[in-house]
Design a protein around this motif. Structure first.
Motif, mmCIF file in Angstrom:
data_model
loop_
_atom_site.group_PDB
_atom_site.id
_atom_site.type_symbol
_atom_site.label_atom_id
_atom_site.label_comp_id
_atom_site.label_asym_id
_atom_site.label_seq_id
_atom_site.Cartn_x
_atom_site.Cartn_y
_atom_site.Cartn_z
ATOM 1 N N GLY A 187 -26.452 84.785 -120.643
ATOM 2 C CA GLY A 187 -25.406 85.802 -120.782
ATOM 3 C C GLY A 187 -25.945 87.078 -121.401
ATOM 4 N N TRP A 188 -26.768 86.939 -122.436
ATOM 5 C CA TRP A 188 -27.380 88.112 -123.078
ATOM 6 C C TRP A 188 -28.279 88.844 -122.086
ATOM 7 C CZ3 TRP A 188 -26.554 90.951 -127.158
ATOM 8 C CH2 TRP A 188 -27.523 91.857 -127.559
ATOM 9 N N PHE A 189 -29.064 88.092 -121.308
ATOM 10 C CA PHE A 189 -29.954 88.694 -120.322
ATOM 11 C C PHE A 189 -29.158 89.458 -119.260
ATOM 12 C CE2 PHE A 189 -32.203 88.418 -116.253
ATOM 13 C CZ PHE A 189 -33.334 89.159 -116.570
ATOM 14 N N SER A 212 -27.436 94.485 -116.832
ATOM 15 C CA SER A 212 -26.356 95.293 -116.266
ATOM 16 C C SER A 212 -26.371 96.730 -116.785
ATOM 17 C CB SER A 212 -24.996 94.657 -116.554
ATOM 18 O OG SER A 212 -24.675 94.771 -117.928
ATOM 19 N N ARG A 213 -27.063 96.957 -117.892
ATOM 20 C CA ARG A 213 -27.106 98.307 -118.458
ATOM 21 C C ARG A 213 -27.919 99.273 -117.612
ATOM 22 N NH1 ARG A 213 -28.707 97.978 -124.471
ATOM 23 N NH2 ARG A 213 -27.910 100.086 -124.470
ATOM 24 N N GLY A 214 -28.868 98.783 -116.821
ATOM 25 C CA GLY A 214 -29.672 99.701 -116.020
ATOM 26 C C GLY A 214 -30.296 99.064 -114.804
ATOM 27 N N GLY A 215 -29.945 97.845 -114.521
ATOM 28 C CA GLY A 215 -30.586 97.120 -113.446
ATOM 29 C C GLY A 215 -30.085 97.449 -112.052
ATOM 30 N N PHE A 216 -28.994 98.152 -111.960
ATOM 31 C CA PHE A 216 -28.411 98.445 -110.651
ATOM 32 C C PHE A 216 -28.615 99.905 -110.263
ATOM 33 C CE2 PHE A 216 -25.936 94.864 -112.362
ATOM 34 C CZ PHE A 216 -26.212 93.933 -111.382
ATOM 35 N N VAL A 231 -20.245 105.506 -108.528
ATOM 36 C CA VAL A 231 -19.009 104.764 -108.812
ATOM 37 C C VAL A 231 -19.223 103.287 -108.525
ATOM 38 C CG1 VAL A 231 -16.588 104.490 -108.181
ATOM 39 C CG2 VAL A 231 -17.566 106.782 -108.366
ATOM 40 N N LEU A 232 -19.856 102.978 -107.405
ATOM 41 C CA LEU A 232 -20.134 101.587 -107.050
ATOM 42 C C LEU A 232 -21.129 100.963 -108.039
ATOM 43 C CD1 LEU A 232 -19.578 99.337 -105.039
ATOM 44 C CD2 LEU A 232 -21.487 100.194 -103.674
ATOM 45 N N GLU A 233 -22.114 101.748 -108.461
ATOM 46 C CA GLU A 233 -23.079 101.261 -109.454
ATOM 47 C C GLU A 233 -22.368 100.904 -110.763
ATOM 48 O OE1 GLU A 233 -26.872 102.819 -112.079
ATOM 49 O OE2 GLU A 233 -26.048 104.109 -110.526
ATOM 50 N N THR A 234 -21.448 101.753 -111.184
ATOM 51 C CA THR A 234 -20.693 101.493 -112.409
ATOM 52 C C THR A 234 -19.824 100.255 -112.268
ATOM 53 O OG1 THR A 234 -20.656 103.856 -112.887
ATOM 54 C CG2 THR A 234 -19.071 102.490 -114.055
ATOM 55 N N LEU A 235 -19.193 100.099 -111.112
ATOM 56 C CA LEU A 235 -18.334 98.943 -110.874
ATOM 57 C C LEU A 235 -19.140 97.647 -110.884
ATOM 58 C CD1 LEU A 235 -15.490 97.919 -110.165
ATOM 59 C CD2 LEU A 235 -16.118 98.180 -107.759
ATOM 60 N N VAL A 236 -20.274 97.635 -110.203
ATOM 61 C CA VAL A 236 -21.117 96.432 -110.175
ATOM 62 C C VAL A 236 -21.667 96.146 -111.568
ATOM 63 C CG1 VAL A 236 -23.261 95.480 -109.230
ATOM 64 C CG2 VAL A 236 -21.674 96.678 -107.724
ATOM 65 N N SER A 237 -22.078 97.172 -112.292
ATOM 66 C CA SER A 237 -22.574 96.982 -113.658
ATOM 67 C C SER A 237 -21.490 96.427 -114.570
ATOM 68 C CB SER A 237 -23.082 98.297 -114.224
ATOM 69 O OG SER A 237 -24.221 98.721 -113.556
ATOM 70 N N ALA A 258 -20.964 92.729 -113.723
ATOM 71 C CA ALA A 258 -22.078 91.943 -114.248
ATOM 72 C C ALA A 258 -22.003 91.836 -115.768
ATOM 73 C CB ALA A 258 -23.404 92.554 -113.824
ATOM 74 N N ALA A 259 -21.649 92.913 -116.437
ATOM 75 C CA ALA A 259 -21.543 92.890 -117.897
ATOM 76 C C ALA A 259 -20.422 91.955 -118.349
ATOM 77 C CB ALA A 259 -21.307 94.293 -118.435
ATOM 78 N N LEU A 260 -19.311 91.953 -117.652
ATOM 79 C CA LEU A 260 -18.216 91.043 -118.005
ATOM 80 C C LEU A 260 -18.605 89.589 -117.774
ATOM 81 C CD1 LEU A 260 -15.101 92.998 -116.697
ATOM 82 C CD2 LEU A 260 -15.794 92.611 -119.068
ATOM 83 N N PHE A 261 -19.325 89.341 -116.683
ATOM 84 C CA PHE A 261 -19.812 87.986 -116.424
ATOM 85 C C PHE A 261 -20.790 87.552 -117.521
ATOM 86 C CE2 PHE A 261 -22.841 85.101 -114.244
ATOM 87 C CZ PHE A 261 -21.957 84.051 -114.014
ATOM 88 N N GLY A 262 -21.698 88.433 -117.894
ATOM 89 C CA GLY A 262 -22.640 88.124 -118.967
ATOM 90 C C GLY A 262 -21.944 87.907 -120.296
ATOM 91 N N LEU A 263 -20.938 88.722 -120.574
ATOM 92 C CA LEU A 263 -20.184 88.561 -121.814
ATOM 93 C C LEU A 263 -19.451 87.223 -121.837
ATOM 94 C CD1 LEU A 263 -19.345 89.976 -124.448
ATOM 95 C CD2 LEU A 263 -17.378 90.881 -123.207
ATOM 96 N N THR A 264 -18.923 86.827 -120.692
ATOM 97 C CA THR A 264 -18.254 85.528 -120.598
ATOM 98 C C THR A 264 -19.228 84.394 -120.878
ATOM 99 O OG1 THR A 264 -16.704 86.429 -118.976
ATOM 100 C CG2 THR A 264 -16.902 84.037 -119.087
ATOM 101 N N LEU A 265 -20.420 84.470 -120.281
ATOM 102 C CA LEU A 265 -21.423 83.436 -120.535
ATOM 103 C C LEU A 265 -21.868 83.439 -121.993
ATOM 104 C CD1 LEU A 265 -23.727 83.664 -117.392
ATOM 105 C CD2 LEU A 265 -22.086 81.880 -117.945
ATOM 106 N N LEU A 266 -22.107 84.604 -122.539
ATOM 107 C CA LEU A 266 -22.544 84.719 -123.930
ATOM 108 C C LEU A 266 -21.503 84.145 -124.883
ATOM 109 C CD1 LEU A 266 -24.706 85.985 -125.894
ATOM 110 C CD2 LEU A 266 -23.197 87.954 -125.975
ATOM 111 N N PHE A 267 -20.279 84.568 -124.716
ATOM 112 C CA PHE A 267 -19.203 84.105 -125.593
ATOM 113 C C PHE A 267 -18.929 82.612 -125.396
ATOM 114 C CE2 PHE A 267 -14.628 83.672 -126.670
ATOM 115 C CZ PHE A 267 -14.720 84.013 -128.010
#
Length: 83
Positions: free
Chosen positions: A28-30, A35-39, A46-52, A55-64
């Motif tokens: 999740g941390w990874f 997601s901060r700059g990988g896309f 706009v699409l880059e921001t949406l995908v990021s 991905a960040a929400l998915f990572g946050l879910t895994l982390l939490f």
């Protein structure tokens, strides 16, 4: 005697169920960091921001979820040993 306690602590910390939760937490941390700059390859900002964001929400879910899982496992095991 202290060596036995240390060995038991390491054995508990490296329990396969806990290791799975550690891996989920680190994954999740990874994903959050990625997601901060990988896309940057996506040409539409706009699409880059949406995908990021997704991905960040998915990572946050895994982390939490991994963190809560580790805490739950440790607390539930400690409550069982107190009984």
């Amino acid at each position: 005697m202290p060596e036995d306690a240390a060995v038991d602590s390491f054995r508990y910390a490296l329990n396969p169920e806990l290791v799975k939760l550690y891996v989920v937490t680190v994954l999740g941390w990874f994903i959050i960091e990625f997601s901060r700059g990988g896309f940057f390859i996506i040409p539409n900002p706009v699409l880059e921001t949406l995908v990021s964001l997704i991905a960040a929400l998915f990572g946050l879910t895994l982390l939490f979820g991994g963190f809560v899982g580790v805490v739950h496992r440790v607390l539930s095991d400690s409550m069982q040993t107190m009984r």
